[in-house]
Design a protein around this motif. Structure first.
Motif, PDB file in Angstrom:
ATOM      1  N   GLU A   1       0.877  -1.163   0.000  1.00 20.11           N
ATOM      2  CA  GLU A   1       0.000   0.000   0.000  1.00 20.11           C
ATOM      3  C   GLU A   1       0.919   1.219   0.000  1.00 20.11           C
ATOM      4  N   VAL A   2       1.145   1.798  -1.185  1.00 24.54           N
ATOM      5  CA  VAL A   2       2.037   2.952  -1.274  1.00 24.54           C
ATOM      6  C   VAL A   2       1.209   4.222  -1.395  1.00 24.54           C
ATOM      7  N   TYR A   3       1.806   5.332  -0.995  1.00 23.19           N
ATOM      8  CA  TYR A   3       1.063   6.585  -0.859  1.00 23.19           C
ATOM      9  C   TYR A   3       0.726   7.159  -2.232  1.00 23.19           C
ATOM     10  N   ASP A   4      -0.556   7.361  -2.504  1.00 18.58           N
ATOM     11  CA  ASP A   4      -0.999   7.772  -3.836  1.00 18.58           C
ATOM     12  C   ASP A   4      -1.974   8.954  -3.807  1.00 18.58           C
ATOM     13  N   PRO A   5      -1.565  10.092  -3.224  1.00 20.84           N
ATOM     14  CA  PRO A   5      -2.449  11.259  -3.271  1.00 20.84           C
ATOM     15  C   PRO A   5      -2.643  11.747  -4.707  1.00 20.84           C
ATOM     16  N   PHE A   6      -1.657  11.482  -5.554  1.00 21.61           N
ATOM     17  CA  PHE A   6      -1.731  11.728  -6.991  1.00 21.61           C
ATOM     18  C   PHE A   6      -1.316  10.418  -7.649  1.00 21.61           C
ATOM     19  N   ASP A   7      -1.786  10.180  -8.880  1.00 21.31           N
ATOM     20  CA  ASP A   7      -1.500   8.883  -9.503  1.00 21.31           C
ATOM     21  C   ASP A   7       0.001   8.656  -9.756  1.00 21.31           C
ATOM     22  N   TYR A   8       0.719   9.724 -10.191  1.00 19.22           N
ATOM     23  CA  TYR A   8       2.156   9.507 -10.462  1.00 19.22           C
ATOM     24  C   TYR A   8       2.912   9.135  -9.191  1.00 19.22           C
ATOM     25  N   LYS A   9       2.369   9.543  -8.015  1.00 20.14           N
ATOM     26  CA  LYS A   9       3.088   9.264  -6.766  1.00 20.14           C
ATOM     27  C   LYS A   9       3.221   7.763  -6.522  1.00 20.14           C
ATOM     28  N   GLU A  10       2.241   6.983  -6.959  1.00 17.67           N
ATOM     29  CA  GLU A  10       2.345   5.531  -6.779  1.00 17.67           C
ATOM     30  C   GLU A  10       3.577   4.997  -7.504  1.00 17.67           C
ATOM     31  N   LEU A  11       3.809   5.491  -8.719  1.00 11.58           N
ATOM     32  CA  LEU A  11       4.956   5.041  -9.516  1.00 11.58           C
ATOM     33  C   LEU A  11       6.257   5.508  -8.870  1.00 11.58           C
ATOM     34  N   HIS A  12       6.273   6.786  -8.509  1.00 16.93           N
ATOM     35  CA  HIS A  12       7.416   7.415  -7.862  1.00 16.93           C
ATOM     36  C   HIS A  12       7.803   6.648  -6.589  1.00 16.93           C
ATOM     37  N   HIS A  13       6.789   6.298  -5.820  1.00 18.39           N
ATOM     38  CA  HIS A  13       7.045   5.628  -4.548  1.00 18.39           C
ATOM     39  C   HIS A  13       7.445   4.169  -4.736  1.00 18.39           C
ATOM     40  N   MET A  14       6.869   3.487  -5.725  1.00 17.99           N
ATOM     41  CA  MET A  14       7.320   2.111  -6.016  1.00 17.99           C
ATOM     42  C   MET A  14       8.819   2.106  -6.293  1.00 17.99           C
ATOM     43  N   GLU A  15       9.277   3.148  -6.986  1.00 20.03           N
ATOM     44  CA  GLU A  15      10.708   3.206  -7.324  1.00 20.03           C
ATOM     45  C   GLU A  15      11.541   3.553  -6.099  1.00 20.03           C
ATOM     46  N   GLY A  16      11.083   4.519  -5.308  1.00 23.08           N
ATOM     47  CA  GLY A  16      11.800   4.872  -4.080  1.00 23.08           C
ATOM     48  C   GLY A  16      11.880   3.693  -3.118  1.00 23.08           C
ATOM     49  N   LEU A  17      10.838   2.862  -3.130  1.00 18.15           N
ATOM     50  CA  LEU A  17      10.811   1.668  -2.274  1.00 18.15           C
ATOM     51  C   LEU A  17      11.605   0.519  -2.883  1.00 18.15           C
ATOM     52  N   GLN A  18      12.108   0.725  -4.097  1.00 20.95           N
ATOM     53  CA  GLN A  18      12.872  -0.284  -4.844  1.00 20.95           C
ATOM     54  C   GLN A  18      12.035  -1.533  -5.137  1.00 20.95           C
ATOM     55  N   LEU A  19      10.712  -1.299  -5.278  1.00 12.96           N
ATOM     56  CA  LEU A  19       9.844  -2.370  -5.765  1.00 12.96           C
ATOM     57  C   LEU A  19       9.860  -2.377  -7.288  1.00 12.96           C
ATOM     58  N   ALA A  20      10.465  -1.326  -7.853  1.00 19.15           N
ATOM     59  CA  ALA A  20      10.698  -1.240  -9.289  1.00 19.15           C
ATOM     60  C   ALA A  20      12.003  -0.486  -9.475  1.00 19.15           C
ATOM     61  N   ARG A  21      12.698  -0.757 -10.587  1.00 18.71           N
ATOM     62  CA  ARG A  21      13.890   0.045 -10.871  1.00 18.71           C
ATOM     63  C   ARG A  21      13.443   1.444 -11.253  1.00 18.71           C
ATOM     64  N   ARG A  22      14.399   2.409 -11.230  1.00 20.91           N
ATOM     65  CA  ARG A  22      14.031   3.783 -11.580  1.00 20.91           C
ATOM     66  C   ARG A  22      13.464   3.846 -12.994  1.00 20.91           C
ATOM     67  N   GLY A  23      12.285   4.411 -13.104  1.00 22.94           N
ATOM     68  CA  GLY A  23      11.637   4.552 -14.409  1.00 22.94           C
ATOM     69  C   GLY A  23      10.899   3.301 -14.846  1.00 22.94           C
ATOM     70  N   GLU A  24      10.928   2.243 -14.028  1.00 23.72           N
ATOM     71  CA  GLU A  24      10.337   0.965 -14.448  1.00 23.72           C
ATOM     72  C   GLU A  24       8.880   0.801 -14.003  1.00 23.72           C
ATOM     73  N   ALA A  25       8.456   1.577 -13.001  1.00 22.53           N
ATOM     74  CA  ALA A  25       7.110   1.382 -12.461  1.00 22.53           C
ATOM     75  C   ALA A  25       5.994   1.539 -13.504  1.00 22.53           C
ATOM     76  N   PRO A  26       6.109   2.500 -14.442  1.00 27.68           N
ATOM     77  CA  PRO A  26       5.045   2.594 -15.468  1.00 27.68           C
ATOM     78  C   PRO A  26       4.922   1.305 -16.289  1.00 27.68           C
ATOM     79  N   LYS A  27       6.061   0.662 -16.567  1.00 28.66           N
ATOM     80  CA  LYS A  27       6.039  -0.566 -17.360  1.00 28.66           C
ATOM     81  C   LYS A  27       5.326  -1.677 -16.576  1.00 28.66           C
TER      82      LYS A  27
END
Lengths: 385, 149, 169
Positions: free
Chosen positions: A281-307
């Motif tokens: 459950e990552v913080y998503d006050p805006f939709d892009y924040k989910e992607l940004h946070h997945m990457e900061g959490l290293q659940l995705a590589r940088r720039g990989e969350a959209p894929k």
């Protein structure tokens, strides 16, 4: 350090405006959490409450004002605050108390009553900016989100369509959440064509303002074993705060969140989060924040969350479900209560109590994260069954 | 800390003057709504705890001690006692307590024509005419000293 | 939780809110402040009054800090000297705002940007607005230059710079 368990959770509806006062909402959520844990208020050793800026409801001692609604009367009681990161910081501050042995049972409450402020709750955010260098320009909270979103899109070549997929997923997930304020079946096109507020941010990229409360109960291992067959353990906590000089760092990547996550991963003995975290459950006050946070959490590589999002990996039936609750975009965003809603969702998911929201794959370990202030706070909690 | 060398004297110190005008509209809440409706009907309503039986004024959705839902709203007879008072600008403001009730009301007390206000004097609520009531504490115009006390 | 069909809470609809079918209380406060700029930012504002942008250098990490500060937050020591940087820079990120800070709609959209200032350490800059350019023509990394208010209108404020405009080559 003692082991710490979550033994109950509760929440109110999340709505744009509620009749209940902040105290009443805090009580409703807290009572429900205590009932799930089978506990009485006299069993509670200590109470920790989180609530966002005082300017929303204009009570400039909000912690004390809310105290009796949070069950804190004549008890060791604390209010903690790290902006939007507060919701996931409240259980961390409660964890300190149980892990250290100061308390055996702690009631943890997140409350937000945003609706009183006129003409719009948004106005309160004006008071978080630098009064000399930023407010004279007429700054709004939306500016900084859209500036961060634009930078993220630029550096990793992310399209508005990719980002909109997050809003579509979360609002759809929220159709199964009984508290949800903005659950909907929408399309990427709906998001792209929604009214621009602060381009690239459009109406459907944003979570709403909300009233609501959520609560959990933490217990020491011996208490938890006594009162439940099904404790959920907090195995990692992390938090990190960068400076308010947000114009001096590259907004494409949240380094402070990486540091917070690494702190939690070390504690939980996690070396490969992408493989070892079952859902988040990552913080998503805006939709892009989910992607940004997945990457900061290293659940995705940088720039990989959209894929990963495009490929359906983050759907409830995907390999790494993200925001199965419906998130802030779908369930609503009563700030501190929204972070606590994520803690409650991880708890319910791990116990298999999430009903129609239950993720498809078996889950043993989940993560909740929040973020806030001037794009500078990361708070992370890892829970295991 | 000393001033940075570029700022040689404090007359160069700057500030920025601005205002933060905040307006609020508060809902009364679940118990506050019941309280307001009671006042409109000329009643003072308290709440009773389902567990300890204690009665609270103003009423509360929950008992702050037992932390359980209140079981019912109860009408409190409009006769109270001055617990403490203050006088300013020709007005007397008192905390008025009611027998068997935790809490009380802060309200205006009409000065007696003879004698002085005292702690412990018994008072009663004087409601405005029904058509003037709005559903707030001003529906009670004032408290007056009850005779023979 | 699923067993609980309805969660607690009593939503108020927009119409109920407007028509005040419940009891509401209204209250306004007007808070006025004079915020001290502090030693470093006062120097920065004095520079703006003179049409110059000033930073502070930390001689340990050697960063040139813009906006300037009295202490380096990373090395946690006082900064060492003033450095005049340029009034040009490049756009780090930008957006187009259609709303005011109370969420009301603006008459005309406003382009806002973080400007990385030339002469400051890489990535260092501040928030400002753009002018003399259409939103569709703006891009990240675009070179821009400060447009100053006339000298006699400058008061030592961030608004002494009217806006940044694209730097013509």
């Amino acid at each position: 350090m003692r082991r710490v368990a979550v033994v109950g959770a509760g929440m109110t509806l999340f709505r744009h405006r509620m009749l209940e006062t902040g105290k009443e909402m805090a009580f409703e959520a807290s009572r429900m959490a205590l009932d799930q844990a089978g506990l009485d208020i006299k069993d509670v050793d200590s109470v920790v409450l989180g609530s966002a800026p005082d300017a929303f409801d204009g009570v400039h001692m909000k912690g004390e004002y809310l105290l009796d609604g949070a069950g804190g009367t004549r008890k060791p009681y604390t209010r903690v605050f790290v902006g939007g990161g507060t919701g996931v910081f409240v259980p961390i501050a409660a964890w300190w108390q149980v892990a250290s042995g100061v308390a055996d049972i702690v009631l943890v409450v997140g409350e937000e009553k945003m609706s009183p402020l006129l003409p719009h709750p948004q106005y309160a955010f004006w008071s978080i900016f630098d009064p000399i260098l930023e407010r004279p320009l007429g700054v709004t909270l939306l500016w900084i989100f859209s500036l961060e979103m634009r930078r993220y899109m630029h550096v990793y070549n992310v399209s508005e369509e990719d980002i909109a997929l997050v809003a579509v997923k979360n609002k759809r997930n929220a159709l199964d959440h009984p508290a949800a304020q903005l659950a909907a079946n929408i399309t990427v096109d709906d998001v792209l064509k929604s009214e621009p507020i602060c381009w690239p941010v459009k109406r459907l990229d944003v979570s709403p303002t909300s009233d609501g409360a959520a609560a959990v109960v933490l217990a020491s291992e011996d208490v938890a074993r006594r009162i439940t067959d099904d404790p959920v353990w907090i195995t990692g906590v992390g938090w990190n705060v960068d400076s308010t000089y947000w114009t001096n760092r590259d907004l494409c990547y949240p380094e402070y969140l990486e540091k917070a996550a690494n702190m939690a991963y070390r504690m939980a003995h996690i070396s490969d989060p992408k493989k070892e975290i079952d859902f988040a459950e990552v913080y998503d006050p805006f939709d892009y924040k989910e992607l940004h946070h997945m990457e900061g959490l290293q659940l995705a590589r940088r720039g990989e969350a959209p894929k990963l999002t495009r490929e359906g990996v983050t759907q409830r039936d995907g390999d790494l479900p993200i925001n199965p609750s419906g998130g802030l975009l779908g369930v609503g965003n009563p700030i501190a209560a929204a972070g606590m809603m994520k803690i409650a969702e991880v708890f319910w998911q791990l116990r298999g109590e999430a009903g129609k929201r239950q993720v498809k794959k078996p889950v043993r370990r989940g993560l909740a994260q929040a973020w806030g202030d001037l794009m500078q706070v990361g708070t992370v909690v890892i829970m295991e069954r | 800390m000393s001033l940075p060398d570029g700022l040689r004297n404090t007359s160069q110190a700057k500030n920025w003057v601005d205002s933060l005008p905040l307006s609020y509209k508060y809902s009364a809440g679940v118990s506050g709504q019941r309280f307001a409706e009671g006042l409109k009907q000329g009643k003072i309503l308290g709440s009773k705890c389902s567990k300890c039986g204690e009665t609270f004024l103003p009423p509360s959705l929950y008992c702050p001690n037992c932390f359980v839902y209140s079981s019912e709203y109860v009408e409190i007879p409009p006769y109270g006692e001055i617990y403490s008072f203050a006088e300013a600008d020709g007005k007397a403001i008192a905390l008025i307590r009611f027998q068997g009730v935790t809490g009380g009301l802060i309200h205006v007390v009409k000065r007696p024509s003879a004698g002085k206000l005292k702690i412990g004097l018994r008072v009663s609520a004087v409601f405005r005419p029904a058509e003037q009531r709005k559903g707030d504490l001003t529906d009670i115009e004032f408290f007056e000293i009850r005779p023979h006390t | 939780m699923e067993s609980k069909k309805t969660l607690p809470g009593t939503p108020i609809t927009g119409a109920e809110w407007e028509n005040e079918v419940y009891s509401f209380r209204k209250h306004s406060v007007q808070l006025r402040y004079a915020w001290d700029a502090g030693s470093a930012v006062s120097g920065f504002l004095e520079g703006l009054k003179e049409g110059r942008i000033l930073g502070r250098r930390c001689n340990r990490c050697m960063r040139v800090l813009v906006p300037p500060r009295a202490f380096c937050e990373r090395c946690f020591r006082s900064t060492d000297e003033w450095v005049e940087v340029k009034d040009t820079g490049k756009i780090n990120t930008y957006s187009v705002s259609y709303v005011n800070n109370d969420a009301s709609r603006r008459d005309k959209p406003l382009i806002v940007a973080v400007i990385e200032i030339d002469g400051a350490s890489p990535g260092m800059g501040f928030l400002h607005v753009l002018g003399e350019v259409e939103p569709s023509k703006v891009h990240v990394d675009m070179k821009v230059k400060a447009v100053w208010k006339p000298r006699d209108e400058r008061v030592g404020a961030i608004t002494d710079i009217k806006y940044f405009k694209p730097l013509e080559v």
